[in-house]
Motif scaffolding. Structure first.
Motif, PDB file in Angstrom:
ATOM      1  N   LYS A 233       0.820  -1.215   0.000  1.00 10.28           N
ATOM      2  CA  LYS A 233       0.000   0.000   0.000  1.00 10.28           C
ATOM      3  C   LYS A 233       0.856   1.268   0.000  1.00 10.28           C
ATOM      4  N   LEU A 234       2.077   1.168   0.523  1.00 12.35           N
ATOM      5  CA  LEU A 234       2.998   2.301   0.451  1.00 12.35           C
ATOM      6  C   LEU A 234       3.687   2.373  -0.910  1.00 12.35           C
ATOM      7  N   GLY A 235       4.072   1.206  -1.416  1.00 16.70           N
ATOM      8  CA  GLY A 235       4.939   1.169  -2.588  1.00 16.70           C
ATOM      9  C   GLY A 235       4.269   1.362  -3.928  1.00 16.70           C
ATOM     10  N   PHE A 236       3.153   0.695  -4.165  1.00 17.35           N
ATOM     11  CA  PHE A 236       2.531   0.781  -5.495  1.00 17.35           C
ATOM     12  C   PHE A 236       2.088   2.211  -5.856  1.00 17.35           C
ATOM     13  N   PRO A 237       1.489   2.983  -4.917  1.00 19.83           N
ATOM     14  CA  PRO A 237       1.165   4.378  -5.254  1.00 19.83           C
ATOM     15  C   PRO A 237       2.403   5.216  -5.589  1.00 19.83           C
ATOM     16  N   LYS A 238       3.564   4.887  -5.006  1.00 15.85           N
ATOM     17  CA  LYS A 238       4.790   5.615  -5.339  1.00 15.85           C
ATOM     18  C   LYS A 238       5.119   5.475  -6.825  1.00 15.85           C
ATOM     19  N   LEU A 239       4.695   4.361  -7.425  1.00 13.03           N
ATOM     20  CA  LEU A 239       4.939   4.117  -8.846  1.00 13.03           C
ATOM     21  C   LEU A 239       3.730   4.487  -9.692  1.00 13.03           C
ATOM     22  N   ASN A 240       2.739   5.164  -9.062  1.00 16.42           N
ATOM     23  CA  ASN A 240       1.488   5.552  -9.725  1.00 16.42           C
ATOM     24  C   ASN A 240       0.689   4.339 -10.189  1.00 16.42           C
ATOM     25  N   ILE A 241       0.786   3.262  -9.419  1.00 16.39           N
ATOM     26  CA  ILE A 241       0.019   2.055  -9.711  1.00 16.39           C
ATOM     27  C   ILE A 241      -1.175   1.980  -8.766  1.00 16.39           C
ATOM     28  N   ASP A 242      -2.358   1.919  -9.353  1.00 15.24           N
ATOM     29  CA  ASP A 242      -3.589   1.719  -8.584  1.00 15.24           C
ATOM     30  C   ASP A 242      -3.909   0.229  -8.652  1.00 15.24           C
ATOM     31  N   LEU A 243      -3.766  -0.447  -7.518  1.00 17.53           N
ATOM     32  CA  LEU A 243      -3.913  -1.900  -7.480  1.00 17.53           C
ATOM     33  C   LEU A 243      -5.042  -2.279  -6.530  1.00 17.53           C
ATOM     34  N   ALA A 244      -5.829  -3.261  -6.906  1.00 20.51           N
ATOM     35  CA  ALA A 244      -6.928  -3.713  -6.051  1.00 20.51           C
ATOM     36  C   ALA A 244      -6.386  -4.243  -4.730  1.00 20.51           C
ATOM     37  N   ASN A 245      -7.078  -3.924  -3.644  1.00 18.45           N
ATOM     38  CA  ASN A 245      -6.653  -4.397  -2.327  1.00 18.45           C
ATOM     39  C   ASN A 245      -6.585  -5.919  -2.276  1.00 18.45           C
ATOM     40  N   SER A 246      -7.457  -6.596  -3.024  1.00 21.24           N
ATOM     41  CA  SER A 246      -7.475  -8.057  -3.016  1.00 21.24           C
ATOM     42  C   SER A 246      -6.168  -8.637  -3.549  1.00 21.24           C
TER      43      SER A 246
END
Length: 426
Positions: A231-244
């Protein structure tokens, strides 16, 4: 401004900058800082393999002040101090020249430490003196080992960090424990790291260390803590990823933040994201993407030869081992039944005998292996099989009632690679 790279955000083999999770409710940083600040106390950090013990100390202490020695490299007590001296640049030497005079004079050059009465250190130059005869004997001694470490770093900010203390042979731990106590009493800051079920090795190595140990237990990471990395890392790369998806990665990380870092990094690679996207974008991930991510990650630690050896079991003369049928469509002996049980869901790193027996019975069709054969197989897997296959870094431990998987990457490889299936001809 340059874009962040995926390898800068997710760092399996380095101290995280963008994805560090402090687990503040456990007060780990505070406990370790207090331990390191207490004079004449040895800090003992325990936690599962790849749970972040090294990351924690590197987060609190300037890396330039950490003298790292791995327990896997220590086969005798002197190894610890010799490696610490090597980290500092090698052992110093002192030379002493004793001159016995008769009649005459002496002249020439000299290099080295002169007698401690005159100068301690190195000198180069010429010496001419009127003597009533002379004879000279030079003695050189090495200033290293435990005395050298004490002389160099006692009462300083340097930390001697013994990682994987539990890898040190038992017959060496006793002598080393006495030396560690001696060094700590003289102002050397020492921190030892070990796995939870061997966390008392430091004290047991020398009972006189009781009361001189400050214990910090990291413990297994739970799924919620592991999810924070994603949850910290993917937004840093502008990746919106499903919580699942993040939840699924965390479930397969087996309590290891390092493995979670690897899974997140390999998912980025699987989706061809090597650096920060230009803008926030939704990335869809399906089961095939996850399967390939798991396969990529298992390839980062190839335990093929270890699985081969454990699957084959020890060589035996006489009759062949009894064969069983398993729910994955394969057949095999009791050694295959144990590996299939370990790899079965849900993933875990510690098994009681009853838990493991239940799993073996669940995956076996028709006739089941008897309990005594499972116990015997586990004893062989622990000693000598796993220790011969991986002598310096133990993979698993069996103590007649509890099986501990010491290396999370081994369990991940067992579950996520195709090795076990191929051995069963599936």
């Amino acid at each position: 401004m340059s874009k962040l790279r995926a390898t800068e955000v997710f760092t399996p083999n380095d101290t995280p900058v963008h994805t560090y999770v402090d687990r503040r409710d456990l007060k780990l940083e505070e406990l370790l800082r207090d331990a390191l600040d207490t004079p004449k106390v040895v800090a003992s950090v325990s936690g599962p393999s790849k749970a972040g013990k090294s990351v924690l100390i590197h987060k609190l202490v300037d890396p330039n002040l950490i003298i790292l020695v791995s327990g896997a490299t220590i086969t005798k007590a002197d190894d610890l101090w010799d490696q610490a001296i090597q980290w500092m640049g090698g052992a110093d030497t002192e030379s002493e020249t004793d001159v016995t005079a008769t009649t005459g004079s002496i002249s020439g050059s000299m290099k080295g430490g002169i007698s401690a009465i005159l100068v301690k250190g190195e000198a180069t130059g010429s010496l001419t003196s009127s003597l009533t005869g002379s004879s000279a004997v030079t003695k050189t001694r090495r200033v290293g080992g435990l005395p050298g470490v004490i002389a160099e770093i006692a009462n300083s900010d340097f930390i001697l960090f013994i990682d994987d203390f539990h890898y040190i042979p038992k017959d060496v731990q006793g002598e080393l424990g006495r030396q560690v106590k001696f060094a700590a009493e003289r102002g050397v800051k020492i921190c030892a790291a070990s796995v939870p079920h061997r966390s008392d090795d430091v004290v047991r190595s020398n009972p006189e260390l009781s009361g001189r140990i400050a214990a910090v237990n990291i413990g297994y990471w739970d799924i919620n803590e592991l999810q924070v990395i994603g949850k910290l890392g993917f937004p840093k790369l502008n990746i919106d990823l499903a919580n699942s998806v993040i939840e699924r990665l965390a479930a397969e990380a087996f309590g290891s933040p390092q493995l979670m870092q690897s899974l997140c990094l390999n998912l980025c690679r699987e989706k061809a994201v090597t650096e920060q996207l230009d803008q926030m974008a939704r990335i869809e991930v399906n089961e095939a993407d996850l399967a390939r991510t798991f396969e990529r990650t298992s390839a980062m630690s190839d335990y093929s030869s270890v699985v081969d050896g454990l699957h084959s079991g020890p060589k035996e003369r006489g009759q062949e081992r009894k064969q069983f049928r398993f729910s994955d469509g394969s057949t095999g002996d009791v050694y295959r039944s144990v590996l299939l049980a370990i790899s079965d869901a849900p993933p875990q790193l510690t098994f009681t005998y009853d838990n493991l027996l239940d799993r073996v019975q669940r995956i076996t069709i028709d006739e089941k292996p008897v309990g005594s054969s499972i116990s015997q197989a586990l004893s062989q897997m622990d000693t000598p099989l796993s220790k011969n296959l991986s002598p310096r870094v133990p993979i698993l431990e069996w103590d007649e009632n509890i099986l501990n998987i010491l290396e999370p990457y081994f369990l991940f490889f067992l579950r996520s690679s195709t090795k076990l299936s191929s051995l069963g001809g599936v």
